[in-house]
Design an enzyme around this catalytic site. Structure first.
Site, PDB file in Angstrom:
ATOM      1  N   HIS A  72     -53.695 -25.625   4.672  1.00  0.00           N
ATOM      2  CA  HIS A  72     -54.809 -25.807   5.613  1.00  0.00           C
ATOM      3  C   HIS A  72     -54.635 -27.091   6.438  1.00  0.00           C
ATOM      4  O   HIS A  72     -53.538 -27.666   6.469  1.00  0.00           O
ATOM      5  CB  HIS A  72     -56.135 -25.743   4.845  1.00  0.00           C
ATOM      6  CG  HIS A  72     -56.152 -24.626   3.835  1.00  0.00           C
ATOM      7  ND1 HIS A  72     -56.338 -23.311   4.181  1.00  0.00           N
ATOM      8  CD2 HIS A  72     -55.903 -24.619   2.481  1.00  0.00           C
ATOM      9  CE1 HIS A  72     -56.255 -22.540   3.103  1.00  0.00           C
ATOM     10  NE2 HIS A  72     -55.975 -23.301   2.049  1.00  0.00           N
ATOM     11  N   GLU A 110     -60.454 -28.783   0.307  1.00  0.00           N
ATOM     12  CA  GLU A 110     -59.095 -28.450  -0.143  1.00  0.00           C
ATOM     13  C   GLU A 110     -58.031 -29.099   0.738  1.00  0.00           C
ATOM     14  O   GLU A 110     -57.002 -29.570   0.231  1.00  0.00           O
ATOM     15  CB  GLU A 110     -58.909 -26.928  -0.152  1.00  0.00           C
ATOM     16  CG  GLU A 110     -57.523 -26.485  -0.637  1.00  0.00           C
ATOM     17  CD  GLU A 110     -57.282 -24.993  -0.475  1.00  0.00           C
ATOM     18  OE1 GLU A 110     -58.209 -24.282  -0.036  1.00  0.00           O
ATOM     19  OE2 GLU A 110     -56.149 -24.546  -0.760  1.00  0.00           O
ATOM     20  N   HIS A 165     -52.077 -25.924  -2.898  1.00  0.00           N
ATOM     21  CA  HIS A 165     -53.414 -25.404  -2.625  1.00  0.00           C
ATOM     22  C   HIS A 165     -54.343 -25.701  -3.795  1.00  0.00           C
ATOM     23  O   HIS A 165     -53.903 -26.110  -4.881  1.00  0.00           O
ATOM     24  CB  HIS A 165     -53.362 -23.875  -2.418  1.00  0.00           C
ATOM     25  CG  HIS A 165     -52.738 -23.470  -1.117  1.00  0.00           C
ATOM     26  ND1 HIS A 165     -53.468 -23.192   0.014  1.00  0.00           N
ATOM     27  CD2 HIS A 165     -51.430 -23.332  -0.765  1.00  0.00           C
ATOM     28  CE1 HIS A 165     -52.649 -22.893   1.010  1.00  0.00           C
ATOM     29  NE2 HIS A 165     -51.399 -22.971   0.553  1.00  0.00           N
ATOM     30  N   GLU A 240     -51.591 -23.046  -6.820  1.00  0.00           N
ATOM     31  CA  GLU A 240     -53.045 -23.245  -6.821  1.00  0.00           C
ATOM     32  C   GLU A 240     -53.310 -24.211  -7.976  1.00  0.00           C
ATOM     33  O   GLU A 240     -53.316 -23.830  -9.144  1.00  0.00           O
ATOM     34  CB  GLU A 240     -53.780 -21.908  -7.033  1.00  0.00           C
ATOM     35  CG  GLU A 240     -53.563 -20.885  -5.924  1.00  0.00           C
ATOM     36  CD  GLU A 240     -54.410 -21.167  -4.663  1.00  0.00           C
ATOM     37  OE1 GLU A 240     -55.056 -22.235  -4.594  1.00  0.00           O
ATOM     38  OE2 GLU A 240     -54.407 -20.320  -3.756  1.00  0.00           O
TER      39      GLU A 240
HETATM   40 ZN    ZN Z   1     -55.573 -22.857   0.095  1.00  0.00          ZN
END
Ligand code: ZN
Length: 276
Positions: A72, A110, A165, A240
Site C-alpha cells: 500500500h 497498515e 503486509h 501477512e
Molecule cells: Zn496489505
C-alpha cells in the site's frame, strides 16, 4: 687488476655466471616437479626458468539483490482515481492498481506498518551485504500499482521478493502467514524456490509471532489472486505479519519494539534462504 692474467679473469667471469645461475635455481625448483630428476641427470641443458604464473584473482561475488515491497502507500486513500484503475492480475484478469490497506482498531494504518518494517529490514539486509531495492521510496505517495511492484524483482535481477503486509481479518483470528502464488509464474524451479523462501521466513517468524490460527496451513497459504506474486519471475512471497484487527497482534505491530522484532525475524528468514 692488471696483474691477473687472462686465464684468471676468465675464471672470475665464469664464477660470476655460476652465481647468477645459482640465484635462479630456487625458482626453477619451486616451479618444476621434475627438478630432482634434472639435478641428478649428468648434463642437462640449463633450463630457462619459466615465468611464474600469477594466479588470476577470483571475480568478486556480486551482492544478492532482494526487493522489499511495503504494501500500500500513505497517499492511496486520497487518490481513488489512481488506485482503483484496473491493472493485469497475472491470472488472465484485472484487479485494482492498489488498495488503501487495513488498520488496527486504534487507527494505526497498515501502510505505515509495512513502510517501517521495510526500512528496518533494509538496514539489516544491507549490513549483511545484501543489495535492497524498495518498490516505493516513501510513505506519502500513491501506488505504485501491484503489477508494477510484481515485475520489479525480475527487472533488477533479484534473488528474492518479499511483500510486507498486515491482515485485516476477524478480530478473533491471530498470527502471521506467508503467501505464495499457486500459479508458478516463473516455472516449477522458481515455484520450488518460492516455497523454500516461504518456509524459511515462516520458520524465522515463529520466534516472534504464532502462525495464523484462521487461514493457511502451518503459516503458509498459496493463492492465485495476487498480482504482485503472479507477475513475479523470481522467488516471491507476501508476509501477512499479523492480524491488525486482533488486539494481541495489533499491540505487537503498533509498537516500535514489535516491528523491530518482526523485521529482525523476516531478515533472518531471507538470509537463511540466501544461504548467508
Ligand atoms: Zn496489505
Amino acid at each position: 687488476m692488471r696483474w691477473l692474467g687472462p686465464w684468471v679473469m676468465a675464471l672470475l667471469v665464469a664464477f660470476a655466471g655460476c652465481s647468477a645461475t645459482d640465484a635462479q635455481e630456487p625458482r626453477a625448483a619451486v616451479t618444476s616437479p621434475t627438478v630432482g630428476a634434472v639435478l641428478s641427470s649428468p648434463a642437462p641443458a640449463p633450463a630457462v626458468p619459466s615465468p611464474v604464473p600469477t594466479p588470476e584473482p577470483a571475480p568478486p561475488t556480486p551482492a544478492p539483490i532482494v526487493v522489499l515491497d511495503p504494501g500500500h502507500n500513505g497517499g492511496n486513500a486520497a487518490h481513488p482515481e489512481v488506485v482503483n484503475a484496473p491493472v493485469p492480475d497475472g491470472a488472465g484478469g484485472t484487479k485494482p492498481c492498489n488498495t488503501t490497506g487495513t488498520a488496527t482498531n486504534a487507527g494505526y494504518p497498515e501502510h505505515a506498518f509495512t513502510w517501517d518494517v521495510a526500512l528496518r529490514m533494509r538496514d539489516r539486509l544491507t549490513a549483511a551485504g545484501v543489495t535492497v531495492v524498495l518498490t516505493r521510496q516513501d510513505d506519502a505517495g500513491v501506488g505504485p500499482c501491484v503489477d508494477v511492484r510484481g515485475q520489479l524483482a525480475g527487472q533488477v535481477g533479484a534473488a528474492a521478493f518479499v511483500g510486507i503486509h498486515g491482515d485485516g481479518a476477524a478480530t478473533v483470528g491471530r498470527g502471521f502467514h506467508v503467501i505464495t502464488s499457486s500459479l508458478a509464474p516463473g516455472g516449477p524451479d522458481v515455484a520450488a524456490r518460492s516455497s523454500a523462501l516461504a518456509i524459511a521466513v515462516r520458520n524465522a517468524m515463529t520466534a516472534v509471532e504464532p502462525v495464523s490460527d484462521y487461514v493457511g496451513s502451518n503459516g503458509v497459504n498459496p493463492r492465485r489472486d495476487l498480482a504482485g506474486l503472479n507477475l513475479n519471475q523470481v522467488p516471491a512471497v507476501y508476509v501477512e505479519c499479523g492480524n491488525m484487527r486482533n488486539a494481541t497482534d495489533a499491540a505487537l505491530m503498533s509498537g516500535a519494539d514489535g516491528r523491530d522484532a518482526i523485521a529482525a525475524q523476516l531478515t533472518a528468514g531471507v538470509l537463511a534462504f540466501l544461504g548467508r
